[in-house]
Design a protein around this motif. Structure first.
Motif, PDB file in Angstrom:
ATOM      1  N   ASN A 106      10.597   9.624 -69.269  1.00  0.00           N
ATOM      2  CA  ASN A 106      11.349  11.109 -69.613  1.00  0.00           C
ATOM      3  C   ASN A 106      12.898  10.540 -69.734  1.00  0.00           C
ATOM      4  O   ASN A 106      13.708  11.430 -69.241  1.00  0.00           O
ATOM      5  N   THR A 107      13.076   9.650 -70.561  1.00  0.00           N
ATOM      6  CA  THR A 107      14.411   9.559 -71.033  1.00  0.00           C
ATOM      7  C   THR A 107      14.360   9.589 -72.705  1.00  0.00           C
ATOM      8  O   THR A 107      13.466   9.438 -73.335  1.00  0.00           O
ATOM      9  N   THR A 294      16.552  11.747 -59.561  1.00  0.00           N
ATOM     10  CA  THR A 294      15.410  10.750 -59.845  1.00  0.00           C
ATOM     11  C   THR A 294      14.882   9.852 -58.333  1.00  0.00           C
ATOM     12  O   THR A 294      15.706   9.644 -57.955  1.00  0.00           O
ATOM     13  N   GLU A 300      14.296   5.610 -64.772  1.00  0.00           N
ATOM     14  CA  GLU A 300      14.400   7.069 -65.095  1.00  0.00           C
ATOM     15  C   GLU A 300      15.740   7.438 -65.553  1.00  0.00           C
ATOM     16  O   GLU A 300      16.066   8.356 -65.999  1.00  0.00           O
TER      17      GLU A 300
END
Length: 416
Positions: A106-107, A294, A300
């Motif tokens: 999710n980056t 996170t 993350e």
């Protein structure tokens, strides 16, 4: 065997012998956030007790899930290869692939996060004290980067006292380190030849003071009380920023933009050399990876373009200026060099850094490429610095330099 073949053989087998002291190899641009720690996770210069573990983590930003391999070499005090074979300092074997890695989640910036712990199932232990180099290679057996670390035996007591400079000229600008070394298990015969010391300020090997000789001997205690030889420029407290939330305002961040990646623009800094000292708690050049909301910040946390700016003064014009800290291993390269913006009248640099809390400072090099660490930040005796003293010993006839003890002190408890 012809001369050319002989020469090639020597280059392959004995590179350090031909080129002198071993130096760390700087990581390429696609390798980021190299964290090398011992028992204390935040340390970036592992100095571990014999039997303890070391952990190396880093990110590869090319998205290829590359294979990396590691090798470990043992060195003497002067960073020349020791006479020990690998079987003498290592249980198990090296030249293994780093098996533990995870991909980012999710980056915006895709990366693979690698984790190497020693000892492990293949390299089961390092059994000699002294200096070591951990080398990371790629699939083509090409050296990608390397980092130094040290292993010590607890065989000596090392007393360390931080004092203001004994030289009146630098009384307000320098710290002097006094040492007292003793041992109940080692008899220091001919200590001028057999005992060597290394004094390190804020985990920075580039500015360390090496191999001071004892001035006095009281029984089996070695005393070091130098006037200038054990002095460091005191520097100033590091500046810092935090961007654990890359979408909102954080410590020292002026504004934020989103392009392919987030851009965080720091407030413009000023030259502090000619200003009064102001106490500002810092972590002495270190950094910590952290990200808001996170559970696994190591995969993350995202990468952000951090924009640094320094208001130019006549005293620093036409000098080479760098953004400097443990996040880049105190290196002075094009990657962290600042460039002058005529329109704004400031020096600027942008660095791709992982979310977290960072301490940094600005340094310059003169026309002879000599580092002037306090030229921009200033030097103040009140500065809170960490000092480590490493004591090496090689008895007559011994084959390698043992690291027999370590001492540590902080200038917050400075003595006059």
């Amino acid at each position: 065997m012809t001369q050319s073949i002989k020469h090639s053989f020597l280059l392959i087998i004995f590179p350090f012998l031909l080129f002198g002291q071993a130096e760390e190899v700087i990581a390429p641009d696609y390798i980021k956030t190299v964290v090398f720690s011992g028992k204390t996770p935040e340390s970036q210069l592992p100095i571990i007790k014999l039997g303890d573990r070391i952990v190396l983590t880093f990110d590869a930003l090319n998205g290829n899930e590359d294979d990396f391999y590691y090798k470990i070499e043992h060195f003497d005090f002067d960073w020349k290869p020791s006479n020990l074979s690998k079987a003498e300092y290592m249980v198990g074997y090296d030249n293994n692939r780093i098996r533990h890695y995870e991909n980012s989640f999710n980056t915006f910036q895709i990366y693979s996060h690698y984790n190497l712990t020693i000892p492990n199932e293949r390299t089961r232990g390092l059994i000699k004290s002294g200096n070591y180099m951990l080398q990371i290679f790629d699939d083509y057996d090409e050296l990608v980067f390397s980092r130094k670390f040290m292993i010590y035996e607890n065989q000596a007591d090392v007393g360390v006292i931080v004092r203001r400079s004994r030289d009146v000229k630098y009384y307000d600008e320098k710290h002097t380190i006094d040492l007292a070394i003793s041992s109940s298990s080692i008899l220091f015969n001919n200590p001028v030849e057999t005992v060597k010391t290394l004094i390190v300020q804020n985990n920075n090997l580039n500015t360390a003071i090496s191999n001071l000789k004892p001035q006095y001997t009281l029984g089996n205690e070695l005393i070091y009380k130098y006037t200038s030889e054990s002095s460091f420029w005191a520097g100033n407290e590091y500046l810092n920023f935090e961007n654990k939330d890359i979408r909102g305002a954080n410590v020292s961040i002026q504004f934020i933009e989103l392009e392919d990646l987030y851009n965080n623009f720091l407030f413009t800094d000023i030259v502090r050399a000619n200003r009064p000292y102001t106490f500002n708690p810092d972590i002495n050049g270190n950094f910590v990876i952290t990200a808001l909301d996170t559970e696994r910040p190591w995969i993350e946390a995202d990468y952000v373009w951090m924009h640094f700016s320094l208001l130019a003064e006549e005293s620093i014009m036409n000098k080479n200026i760098y953004v400097y800290g443990n996040f880049n291993n105190y290196e002075l390269t094009e990657a962290n060099k600042m460039h002058y913006n005529d329109a704004r009248g400031v020096y600027e640099a942008q660095l791709l850094l992982k979310q977290g809390f960072y301490s940094y400072k600005y340094v310059l090099t003169d026309e002879n490429n000599k580092l002037q660490e306090g030229a921009i930040s200033g030097n103040f005796h009140q500065t809170d610095n960490n000092y480590k003293v490493l004591v090496y010993y090689r008895d007559l006839g011994a084959r390698y330099d043992r690291l027999i003890g370590i001492g540590e002190a902080n200038s917050i408890n400075i003595a006059n």
